[in-house]
Design a protein around this motif. Structure first.
Motif, PDB file in Angstrom:
ATOM      1  N   ASN A 274       0.858  -1.177   0.000  1.00 34.79           N
ATOM      2  CA  ASN A 274       0.000   0.000   0.000  1.00 34.79           C
ATOM      3  C   ASN A 274       0.898   1.232   0.000  1.00 34.79           C
ATOM      4  N   ALA A 275       0.718   2.133  -0.956  1.00 30.46           N
ATOM      5  CA  ALA A 275       1.609   3.283  -1.121  1.00 30.46           C
ATOM      6  C   ALA A 275       1.542   4.276   0.032  1.00 30.46           C
ATOM      7  N   GLN A 276       0.490   4.201   0.852  1.00 28.93           N
ATOM      8  CA  GLN A 276       0.389   5.128   1.984  1.00 28.93           C
ATOM      9  C   GLN A 276       1.370   4.781   3.103  1.00 28.93           C
ATOM     10  N   GLY A 277       1.894   3.570   3.054  1.00 25.67           N
ATOM     11  CA  GLY A 277       2.872   3.160   4.053  1.00 25.67           C
ATOM     12  C   GLY A 277       2.478   1.874   4.747  1.00 25.67           C
ATOM     13  N   GLY A 278       3.495   1.204   5.262  1.00 25.64           N
ATOM     14  CA  GLY A 278       3.298  -0.081   5.916  1.00 25.64           C
ATOM     15  C   GLY A 278       4.022  -1.176   5.170  1.00 25.64           C
TER      16      GLY A 278
ATOM     17  N   SER B  31      12.593   2.906   5.162  1.00 33.32           N
ATOM     18  CA  SER B  31      11.980   3.266   6.443  1.00 33.32           C
ATOM     19  C   SER B  31      10.801   4.227   6.301  1.00 33.32           C
ATOM     20  N   PRO B  32      10.827   5.206   5.366  1.00 35.22           N
ATOM     21  CA  PRO B  32       9.653   6.080   5.256  1.00 35.22           C
ATOM     22  C   PRO B  32       8.396   5.325   4.812  1.00 35.22           C
ATOM     23  N   LEU B  33       8.586   4.247   4.070  1.00 34.65           N
ATOM     24  CA  LEU B  33       7.449   3.455   3.596  1.00 34.65           C
ATOM     25  C   LEU B  33       7.001   2.447   4.647  1.00 34.65           C
ATOM     26  N   LEU B  34       7.946   1.732   5.259  1.00 36.78           N
ATOM     27  CA  LEU B  34       7.597   0.674   6.211  1.00 36.78           C
ATOM     28  C   LEU B  34       7.016   1.250   7.495  1.00 36.78           C
TER      29      LEU B  34
ATOM     30  N   TRP C 212      11.351  11.099  -4.007  1.00 33.84           N
ATOM     31  CA  TRP C 212      10.949  10.950  -5.413  1.00 33.84           C
ATOM     32  C   TRP C 212      11.118   9.521  -5.898  1.00 33.84           C
ATOM     33  N   VAL C 213      12.077   8.789  -5.320  1.00 32.59           N
ATOM     34  CA  VAL C 213      12.260   7.387  -5.704  1.00 32.59           C
ATOM     35  C   VAL C 213      11.075   6.555  -5.237  1.00 32.59           C
ATOM     36  N   LEU C 214      10.653   6.774  -3.985  1.00 35.35           N
ATOM     37  CA  LEU C 214       9.498   6.043  -3.468  1.00 35.35           C
ATOM     38  C   LEU C 214       8.227   6.436  -4.209  1.00 35.35           C
ATOM     39  N   ASP C 215       8.120   7.714  -4.592  1.00 34.94           N
ATOM     40  CA  ASP C 215       6.968   8.153  -5.392  1.00 34.94           C
ATOM     41  C   ASP C 215       6.959   7.460  -6.759  1.00 34.94           C
ATOM     42  N   ALA C 216       8.159   7.347  -7.361  1.00 36.32           N
ATOM     43  CA  ALA C 216       8.257   6.680  -8.667  1.00 36.32           C
ATOM     44  C   ALA C 216       7.904   5.203  -8.545  1.00 36.32           C
TER      45      ALA C 216
END
Length: 354
Positions: free
Chosen positions: A64-68, A225-228, A341-345
């Protein structure tokens, strides 16, 4: 030798009988519509947990792109995967539930119920005041939808990804030697014993349990870490009965939660530490193993009750396969997050529309 780093939960393995259907369900109900990889290679290293033979499989890592954390949706393709002979009871030994973050618990409850998802409990309150409720997926896996405040962004549905797991154990003190002392979930959120109103509605949920909810003391860093985000582990011990082992007599990859996976750095150090603590690796890949389109170093240990715990040191994740554009983590500063920007891509290129 450099000290091991455990960033947090990377994913939970979910055994299903149809990976495509599984991905669709988790994408449309729980917003896990990023297909990080889709791998149909033969599973060879895990043969000791699959009747002693390599097995054909398909695995999709959905996030899920919102995180986790993600769901590794795993299907045996060369055999019919087996279900539990007897239904799961809360307090059995193994992975009992995945914890899914919600930013609006009432909205999550209403939306999922409106979609016809099987809702097991009303919204309840845990001993520390956190609200949540339990649902069941089409493969009888229990999911704990729970308030949580760690998000990468909130540009989507009311739920994010996985932020924890509920693990049935026979002896919490023995299990803490792994989950707290080695893996590092050593901060106790609560430790309570009794009959809990928020569990009523779960199979055997009206029994007496000891529940210990843990998190990591320090905020974790690292590429993803910003995503997890932050994560929790809940250890559950039944007081008045002995639970069954959920994968007794079945193969890894059969229907159910098949493993809990942590994102790590410095595998060699971790291997030595686990061995010294009495949890030797049962499976260990070569140091530069191709996982379909991704690449890394991974392995499995068993907790005191035989639950499989995976560790993955990721080296490469494909971003745009057609032009061979990859996210490369090997050799990076292990404490430096990837640029936004990498995580957004990644979120944009990996999103699947249904």
């Amino acid at each position: 030798m450099e000290e091991k780093i455990i960033y947090g939960i990377q994913q939970m393995g979910v055994g299903v009988d149809d990976a495509e259907r599984g991905f669709h369900w988790y994408a449309t109900r729980l917003g896990a519509d990023l297909s990080i990889f889709d791998d149909d290679n033969t599973a060879t290293y895990m043969a000791k947990y699959m009747g002693g033979e390599p097995r054909e499989k398909r695995a999709i890592l959905a996030m899920n792109a919102q995180g986790g954390s993600g769901y590794e949706i795993w299907q045996h393709t060369g055999r019919t995967p087996l279900k539990l002979e007897e239904p799961l009871n809360f307090g059995d030994l193994g992975l009992l539930a995945a914890k899914i973050k919600s930013k609006d618990i009432q909205a999550s409850y209403d939306r999922l119920k409106g979609l016809g998802v099987e809702v097991l409990t009303d919204i309840g309150t845990e001993p520390n005041g956190t609200k949540g409720f339990y649902i069941m997926d089409p493969w009888d896996n229990i999911l704990h939808i729970k308030e949580h405040d760690s998000w990468r962004n909130q540009k989507g549905t009311d739920v994010g990804g996985i932020f924890g797991a509920t693990i049935g154990v026979s002896d919490i003190e023995a299990s803490l030697k792994l989950y707290a002392d080695v893996i590092g979930y050593s901060e106790v959120i609560y430790d309570e014993t009794g009959v809990f109103d928020d569990l009523k509605g779960l199979p055997n949920g009206d029994q007496k349990f000891r529940r210990v909810v843990l998190t990591q003391k320090e905020i974790q860093t690292g590429g993803f870490s910003p995503l997890l985000g932050t994560s929790q582990l809940e250890l559950v011990q039944a007081i008045d009965y002995s639970g069954k082992k959920l994968f007794e007599g079945r193969f890894w990859g059969d229907i159910g939660f098949i493993h809990l996976c942590f994102d790590i750095k410095h595998m060699k150090s971790l291997v030595e530490e686990c061995k010294d603590a009495g949890f030797p690796f049962q499976v260990l890949s070569n140091s530069d193993f191709d996982m379909g389109d991704a690449n890394g170093h991974w392995g499995y240990i068993e907790d005191p009750d035989g639950t499989l715990v995976e560790f993955v040191e990721t080296h490469k994740v494909p971003l745009i396969k057609a032009i061979n554009w990859n996210i490369k983590l090997k050799g990076r500063d292990p404490h430096k997050p990837l640029p936004g920007w990498v995580l957004d891509a990644m979120a944009k290129t990996k999103k699947v529309k249904f």
